[in-house]
Design a protein around this motif. Structure first.
Motif, mmCIF file in Angstrom:
data_model
loop_
_atom_site.group_PDB
_atom_site.id
_atom_site.type_symbol
_atom_site.label_atom_id
_atom_site.label_comp_id
_atom_site.label_asym_id
_atom_site.label_seq_id
_atom_site.Cartn_x
_atom_site.Cartn_y
_atom_site.Cartn_z
ATOM 1 N N PRO A 218 0.701 -1.269 0.096
ATOM 2 C CA PRO A 218 0.005 -0.083 0.046
ATOM 3 C C PRO A 218 0.826 1.015 0.061
ATOM 4 O O PRO A 218 0.503 2.285 -0.438
ATOM 5 C CB PRO A 218 -0.797 -0.104 1.239
ATOM 6 C CG PRO A 218 -0.737 -1.608 1.513
ATOM 7 C CD PRO A 218 0.658 -2.253 1.035
ATOM 8 N N GLY B 145 -6.121 -10.789 3.553
ATOM 9 C CA GLY B 145 -4.929 -10.259 3.771
ATOM 10 C C GLY B 145 -4.143 -9.489 2.691
ATOM 11 O O GLY B 145 -3.081 -8.875 2.956
ATOM 12 N N PRO C 291 -3.333 -7.256 -0.489
ATOM 13 C CA PRO C 291 -3.629 -5.817 -0.941
ATOM 14 C C PRO C 291 -5.030 -5.542 -1.328
ATOM 15 O O PRO C 291 -5.731 -4.499 -0.965
ATOM 16 C CB PRO C 291 -2.744 -5.238 -1.789
ATOM 17 C CG PRO C 291 -1.396 -6.239 -1.596
ATOM 18 C CD PRO C 291 -2.025 -7.509 -1.473
ATOM 19 N N TYR C 292 -5.527 -6.378 -2.190
ATOM 20 C CA TYR C 292 -6.789 -6.137 -2.940
ATOM 21 C C TYR C 292 -7.756 -6.201 -1.851
ATOM 22 O O TYR C 292 -8.695 -5.709 -1.876
ATOM 23 C CB TYR C 292 -7.028 -7.018 -4.126
ATOM 24 C CG TYR C 292 -5.984 -7.035 -5.242
ATOM 25 C CD1 TYR C 292 -4.884 -5.981 -5.406
ATOM 26 C CD2 TYR C 292 -5.987 -7.775 -6.372
ATOM 27 C CE1 TYR C 292 -4.248 -5.917 -6.183
ATOM 28 C CE2 TYR C 292 -5.033 -7.832 -7.176
ATOM 29 C CZ TYR C 292 -4.220 -6.785 -7.137
ATOM 30 O OH TYR C 292 -3.039 -6.886 -8.185
ATOM 31 N N ASP C 293 -7.573 -7.316 -0.966
ATOM 32 C CA ASP C 293 -8.640 -7.763 0.157
ATOM 33 C C ASP C 293 -8.647 -6.468 1.117
ATOM 34 O O ASP C 293 -9.657 -6.071 1.753
ATOM 35 C CB ASP C 293 -8.001 -8.759 0.743
ATOM 36 C CG ASP C 293 -9.276 -9.361 1.719
ATOM 37 O OD1 ASP C 293 -10.383 -9.707 1.201
ATOM 38 O OD2 ASP C 293 -9.076 -9.344 2.962
ATOM 39 N N ARG C 294 -7.480 -5.851 1.393
ATOM 40 C CA ARG C 294 -7.560 -4.476 2.134
ATOM 41 C C ARG C 294 -8.420 -3.434 1.649
ATOM 42 O O ARG C 294 -9.020 -2.623 2.407
ATOM 43 C CB ARG C 294 -5.985 -4.246 2.383
ATOM 44 C CG ARG C 294 -5.260 -5.018 3.433
ATOM 45 C CD ARG C 294 -3.916 -4.327 3.861
ATOM 46 N NE ARG C 294 -3.178 -4.137 2.815
ATOM 47 C CZ ARG C 294 -2.116 -5.100 2.606
ATOM 48 N NH1 ARG C 294 -1.917 -6.317 3.324
ATOM 49 N NH2 ARG C 294 -1.216 -4.959 1.760
ATOM 50 N N ARG D 153 -11.775 -4.187 2.693
ATOM 51 C CA ARG D 153 -12.050 -3.912 4.120
ATOM 52 C C ARG D 153 -12.355 -2.566 4.277
ATOM 53 O O ARG D 153 -13.143 -2.165 5.039
ATOM 54 C CB ARG D 153 -10.699 -4.532 4.939
ATOM 55 C CG ARG D 153 -10.400 -5.773 4.966
ATOM 56 C CD ARG D 153 -11.135 -6.958 5.611
ATOM 57 N NE ARG D 153 -12.598 -7.128 5.146
ATOM 58 C CZ ARG D 153 -12.685 -8.070 4.068
ATOM 59 N NH1 ARG D 153 -11.526 -8.698 3.663
ATOM 60 N NH2 ARG D 153 -13.780 -8.394 3.445
ATOM 61 N N GLN D 154 -11.594 -1.632 3.579
ATOM 62 C CA GLN D 154 -12.129 -0.393 3.668
ATOM 63 C C GLN D 154 -13.529 0.028 3.003
ATOM 64 O O GLN D 154 -14.108 0.859 3.744
ATOM 65 C CB GLN D 154 -11.186 0.447 2.679
ATOM 66 C CG GLN D 154 -9.597 0.577 3.113
ATOM 67 C CD GLN D 154 -8.620 1.328 2.332
ATOM 68 O OE1 GLN D 154 -8.897 2.529 2.214
ATOM 69 N NE2 GLN D 154 -7.664 0.823 1.931
ATOM 70 N N ARG E 108 -1.483 0.960 -5.031
ATOM 71 C CA ARG E 108 -0.472 -0.013 -4.549
ATOM 72 C C ARG E 108 1.013 0.701 -4.913
ATOM 73 O O ARG E 108 0.879 1.204 -5.999
ATOM 74 C CB ARG E 108 -0.351 -1.319 -4.902
ATOM 75 C CG ARG E 108 -0.447 -1.615 -6.515
ATOM 76 C CD ARG E 108 -0.474 -2.952 -6.629
ATOM 77 N NE ARG E 108 -0.264 -3.231 -8.270
ATOM 78 C CZ ARG E 108 -0.072 -4.550 -8.494
ATOM 79 N NH1 ARG E 108 -0.120 -5.571 -7.967
ATOM 80 N NH2 ARG E 108 -0.413 -4.711 -10.084
#
Length: 308
Positions: A148, A201, A203-206, A209-210, A268
């Motif tokens: 990120p 976990g 990056p795309y999954d984060r 989560r946002q 990213r």
């Protein structure tokens, strides 16, 4: 103190065990231990101590390991000055990269350095499930990683970090999806959608989560896949929407439409990570500069392509 023994201490600091140092330096574990004991006698104070079934560095050992890094940097800088004087960067350079980074950057990079006399670039790709690509820097001259942002742990490890590109992450939709009528998408637009996700976990999954946090409700994930090609195929077939990187996911080429995401940080950072002594080598510097130029060329080319 012998520079070669200092280098072994540095390797122990970075690799964490005498067994790993032995494997990396083509020695036996007993030979590594013997050389470290000689260094300890030269230093006059304990540099390692037993912990469990292995050894760890004492405070003095950690300080001397940092000195070993400074010595290695100075030696590489001296070598670099000499090579620059001769104006002939040459030798073998190793580079490893995550898959979509390789897709973007390696074809142009290999073309750019193909005619450099005496320079051999060996490239490999890595499993993107690796927890921290910085762990690869002892074994490769250049490690290309995505995150990120630039991670504090990279700086704490004393690595040279060269930013290459900031890539947006977009929402991928099947062609004809009602949301494709919008030029941009907000978390609110996506609240009722089914997602094709990636492993937890990633990056795309984060980003997902946002979106959940912004909407105050959990996202509905139908499937999870590691490979972007599979994600694209599942989305194109109408089984959900996904977060995908902008520059390697083109509109309409495979039944997809991509739209920018607003209201969350969907980016990213792609960076080259290097041990600081290797960053001084002329051949490595040449490859890094060619990598930066290719990243800039690729970014500009794809940002000027017409939107779908």
């Amino acid at each position: 103190m012998d520079v070669r023994r200092l280098e072994l201490l540095r390797e122990l600091a970075e690799r964490g065990s005498i067994t790993a140092v032995a494997a990396a330096t083509n020695r036996t574990s007993s030979a590594v231990s013997q050389q470290l004991k000689v260094l300890e006698r030269e230093a006059g104070i304990p540099l390692t101590e037993r912990r469990g079934r292995g050894v760890v560095l004492t405070g003095a050992g950690r300080m001397l390991a940092q000195t070993a890094t400074d010595v290695a940097i100075a030696l590489e800088r001296a070598d670099a000055l000499w090579e620059d004087f001769k104006q002939a960067p040459r030798g073998d350079v190793t580079l490893t990269i995550f898959p979509t980074g390789g897709q973007m950057l390696l074809p142009g990079l290999l073309s750019a350095i193909a005619e450099v006399p005496g320079l051999e670039l060996s490239c490999t790709d890595q499993d993107p499930l690796l927890p921290d690509f910085a762990d690869l820097t002892p074994d490769f001259d250049i490690v290309v990683a995505d995150a990120p942002s630039i991670l504090p742990s990279w700086r704490e490890r004393g690595l040279a970090v060269v930013p290459l590109m900031t890539e947006p992450l977009d929402v991928a939709l099947p062609e004809g999806h009602p949301l494709s009528e919008k030029r941009t998408l907000s978390p609110k637009d996506l609240v009722d959608e089914t997602w094709v996700g990636v492993p937890l976990g990633f990056p795309y999954d984060r980003i997902l989560r946002q979106i959940e946090a912004a909407n105050g409700v959990p996202a509905r994930v139908g499937q999870r896949f590691l490979d972007n090609g599979i994600v694209e195929a599942i989305v194109a077939a109408g089984h959900g929407i996904a977060i995908l990187p902008r520059y390697t996911t083109r509109d309409h080429e495979n039944g997809l439409v991509t739209r920018p995401l607003t209201g969350v940080r969907a980016l990213r950072q792609i960076s080259a990570l290097l041990r600081p002594d290797r960053a001084e080598r002329p051949s490595v510097r040449l490859v890094v500069e060619a990598l930066r130029a290719e990243a800039e060329r690729f970014r500009k080319e794809h940002e000027t392509l017409p939107a779908g």
